[in-house]
Design an enzyme around this catalytic site. Structure first.
Site, PDB file in Angstrom:
ATOM      1  N   CYS A  55       4.067 -10.521  -8.725  1.00 15.67           N
ATOM      2  CA  CYS A  55       5.037  -9.838  -7.865  1.00 15.67           C
ATOM      3  C   CYS A  55       4.819  -8.347  -8.030  1.00 15.67           C
ATOM      4  O   CYS A  55       4.906  -7.819  -9.147  1.00 15.67           O
ATOM      5  CB  CYS A  55       6.457 -10.226  -8.262  1.00 15.67           C
ATOM      6  SG  CYS A  55       7.726  -9.144  -7.585  1.00 15.67           S
TER       7      CYS A  55
ATOM      8  N   ASP B 208       8.955   4.240  -1.235  1.00 18.09           N
ATOM      9  CA  ASP B 208       8.261   3.224  -0.445  1.00 18.09           C
ATOM     10  C   ASP B 208       6.864   3.743  -0.082  1.00 18.09           C
ATOM     11  O   ASP B 208       6.695   4.905   0.293  1.00 18.09           O
ATOM     12  CB  ASP B 208       9.057   2.902   0.821  1.00 18.09           C
ATOM     13  CG  ASP B 208       8.599   1.609   1.470  1.00 18.09           C
ATOM     14  OD1 ASP B 208       9.382   0.651   1.502  1.00 18.09           O
ATOM     15  OD2 ASP B 208       7.443   1.551   1.934  1.00 18.09           O
TER      16      ASP B 208
ATOM     17  N   HIS C  68      13.283  -9.931 -12.036  1.00 13.47           N
ATOM     18  CA  HIS C  68      12.990 -10.530 -10.741  1.00 13.47           C
ATOM     19  C   HIS C  68      14.135 -11.427 -10.261  1.00 13.47           C
ATOM     20  O   HIS C  68      14.449 -12.437 -10.878  1.00 13.47           O
ATOM     21  CB  HIS C  68      11.704 -11.354 -10.830  1.00 13.47           C
ATOM     22  CG  HIS C  68      11.258 -11.887  -9.510  1.00 13.47           C
ATOM     23  ND1 HIS C  68      10.309 -11.264  -8.730  1.00 13.47           N
ATOM     24  CD2 HIS C  68      11.655 -12.988  -8.806  1.00 13.47           C
ATOM     25  CE1 HIS C  68      10.133 -11.944  -7.619  1.00 13.47           C
ATOM     26  NE2 HIS C  68      10.934 -12.999  -7.644  1.00 13.47           N
TER      27      HIS C  68
ATOM     28  N   ASN D 198      16.858  -6.381   3.623  1.00 11.26           N
ATOM     29  CA  ASN D 198      16.256  -7.502   4.355  1.00 11.26           C
ATOM     30  C   ASN D 198      16.380  -8.720   3.448  1.00 11.26           C
ATOM     31  O   ASN D 198      15.838  -8.725   2.338  1.00 11.26           O
ATOM     32  CB  ASN D 198      14.785  -7.216   4.665  1.00 11.26           C
ATOM     33  CG  ASN D 198      14.622  -6.042   5.602  1.00 11.26           C
ATOM     34  OD1 ASN D 198      15.380  -5.889   6.558  1.00 11.26           O
ATOM     35  ND2 ASN D 198      13.642  -5.190   5.338  1.00 11.26           N
TER      36      ASN D 198
ATOM     37  N   GLY E 243      12.656 -10.567   7.684  1.00 11.77           N
ATOM     38  CA  GLY E 243      11.696  -9.485   7.510  1.00 11.77           C
ATOM     39  C   GLY E 243      11.482  -9.072   6.065  1.00 11.77           C
ATOM     40  O   GLY E 243      10.801  -8.083   5.801  1.00 11.77           O
TER      41      GLY E 243
ATOM     42  N   HIS F 136      11.342  -9.802  -4.040  1.00  9.34           N
ATOM     43  CA  HIS F 136      11.975  -9.252  -5.257  1.00  9.34           C
ATOM     44  C   HIS F 136      13.071  -8.353  -4.716  1.00  9.34           C
ATOM     45  O   HIS F 136      12.780  -7.376  -4.008  1.00  9.34           O
ATOM     46  CB  HIS F 136      10.918  -8.488  -6.077  1.00  9.34           C
ATOM     47  CG  HIS F 136      11.430  -7.842  -7.335  1.00  9.34           C
ATOM     48  ND1 HIS F 136      10.786  -7.976  -8.549  1.00  9.34           N
ATOM     49  CD2 HIS F 136      12.491  -7.026  -7.563  1.00  9.34           C
ATOM     50  CE1 HIS F 136      11.438  -7.277  -9.478  1.00  9.34           C
ATOM     51  NE2 HIS F 136      12.483  -6.684  -8.899  1.00  9.34           N
TER      52      HIS F 136
ATOM     53  N   HIS G  84      15.580  -5.858  -3.274  1.00 14.66           N
ATOM     54  CA  HIS G  84      15.541  -4.393  -3.197  1.00 14.66           C
ATOM     55  C   HIS G  84      16.377  -3.917  -2.027  1.00 14.66           C
ATOM     56  O   HIS G  84      16.476  -4.591  -0.999  1.00 14.66           O
ATOM     57  CB  HIS G  84      14.103  -3.884  -3.033  1.00 14.66           C
ATOM     58  CG  HIS G  84      13.366  -4.492  -1.881  1.00 14.66           C
ATOM     59  ND1 HIS G  84      12.802  -5.749  -1.942  1.00 14.66           N
ATOM     60  CD2 HIS G  84      13.124  -4.038  -0.630  1.00 14.66           C
ATOM     61  CE1 HIS G  84      12.238  -6.028  -0.777  1.00 14.66           C
ATOM     62  NE2 HIS G  84      12.431  -5.013   0.041  1.00 14.66           N
TER      63      HIS G  84
ATOM     64  N   HIS H  46      16.498  -0.719   0.638  1.00 15.45           N
ATOM     65  CA  HIS H  46      15.837   0.457   1.189  1.00 15.45           C
ATOM     66  C   HIS H  46      16.911   1.540   1.279  1.00 15.45           C
ATOM     67  O   HIS H  46      17.956   1.325   1.895  1.00 15.45           O
ATOM     68  CB  HIS H  46      15.299   0.184   2.601  1.00 15.45           C
ATOM     69  CG  HIS H  46      14.257  -0.870   2.657  1.00 15.45           C
ATOM     70  ND1 HIS H  46      12.918  -0.583   2.823  1.00 15.45           N
ATOM     71  CD2 HIS H  46      14.337  -2.227   2.578  1.00 15.45           C
ATOM     72  CE1 HIS H  46      12.222  -1.723   2.861  1.00 15.45           C
ATOM     73  NE2 HIS H  46      13.069  -2.732   2.715  1.00 15.45           N
TER      74      HIS H  46
HETATM   75  P1  AMP Z   1      10.850  -5.673   2.774  1.00 19.71           P
HETATM   76  O1  AMP Z   1      10.327  -5.941   4.139  1.00 19.71           O
HETATM   77  O2  AMP Z   1      12.339  -5.399   2.758  1.00 19.71           O
HETATM   78  O3  AMP Z   1      10.453  -6.754   1.779  1.00 19.71           O
HETATM   79  O4  AMP Z   1      10.200  -4.328   2.322  1.00 19.71           O
HETATM   80  C1  AMP Z   1       9.187  -4.219   1.391  1.00 19.71           C
HETATM   81  C2  AMP Z   1       8.815  -2.767   1.309  1.00 19.71           C
HETATM   82  O5  AMP Z   1       7.958  -2.575   0.192  1.00 19.71           O
HETATM   83  C3  AMP Z   1       8.052  -2.231   2.523  1.00 19.71           C
HETATM   84  O6  AMP Z   1       8.787  -1.154   3.096  1.00 19.71           O
HETATM   85  C4  AMP Z   1       6.707  -1.770   1.950  1.00 19.71           C
HETATM   86  O7  AMP Z   1       6.229  -0.591   2.551  1.00 19.71           O
HETATM   87  C5  AMP Z   1       7.047  -1.562   0.487  1.00 19.71           C
HETATM   88  N1  AMP Z   1       5.947  -1.698  -0.455  1.00 19.71           N
HETATM   89  C6  AMP Z   1       5.016  -2.681  -0.507  1.00 19.71           C
HETATM   90  N2  AMP Z   1       4.155  -2.494  -1.528  1.00 19.71           N
HETATM   91  C7  AMP Z   1       4.567  -1.364  -2.160  1.00 19.71           C
HETATM   92  C8  AMP Z   1       4.090  -0.623  -3.292  1.00 19.71           C
HETATM   93  N3  AMP Z   1       3.028  -1.014  -3.995  1.00 19.71           N
HETATM   94  N4  AMP Z   1       4.751   0.505  -3.638  1.00 19.71           N
HETATM   95  C9  AMP Z   1       5.814   0.923  -2.934  1.00 19.71           C
HETATM   96  N5  AMP Z   1       6.319   0.265  -1.872  1.00 19.71           N
HETATM   97  C10 AMP Z   1       5.705  -0.854  -1.476  1.00 19.71           C
HETATM   98 ZN    ZN Z   2       9.432  -9.423  -9.027  1.00 21.09          ZN
END
Ligand code: AMP
Ligand code: ZN
Length: 115
Positions: A3, A29, A45, A82, A88, A93, A95, A97
């Protein structure tokens, strides 16, 4: 576990970290959709809102408040969740935004150590 956010929390993968403590990590991000686009994550996680313990959820909310005060954007930020792949959610994991297009942020933000 394979992850990416666990790996960032464990310092196995790089990220631009804005804040961390024992329970949470906040980083930029990689594909920002706002002038400021942070991800607020528990270090442990949990997949979705249905999995995360109440106290960790409150920690994340409180952190959003603190960041908004630090950056003087108390009246100008969005918190987006999301929840579930169908909505989406790409990274499974939990989070939030945290996004803002406040004009004074365009000069860039510094993390807590001033870098
Ligand atoms: P979600 O669609 O809510 O799961 O958003 C996942 C977010 O993680 C997206 O906005 C990606 O741009 C961001 N993301 C993916 N990989 C990384 C990374 N290595 N470092 C920072 N952000 C990431
Ligand atoms: Zn995780």
């Amino acid at each position: 576990m394979n992850c990416i956010f666990c790996q960032i929390a464990g310092k196995e993968k790089p990220a631009k970290i804005y804040f961390e403590d024992d329970n949470l990590i906040v980083f930029s991000d990689i594909l920002p959709r706002a002038t400021l686009h942070l991800l607020l994550c528990p270090k442990k996680h949990y997949a979705t809102l249905l999995d995360i313990p109440d106290d960790i959820l409150m920690n994340l909310m409180e952190r959003a408040r603190i960041i908004s005060r630090e950056l003087k954007i108390e009246d100008n930020f969005r918190l987006v969740l999301n929840n579930g792949a169908k909505s989406g959610q790409i990274i499974e994991h939990f989070h939030f935004h945290f996004m803002s297009n406040a004009p004074h942020l365009s000069a860039g933000i510094k993390n807590q150590s001033g870098r």
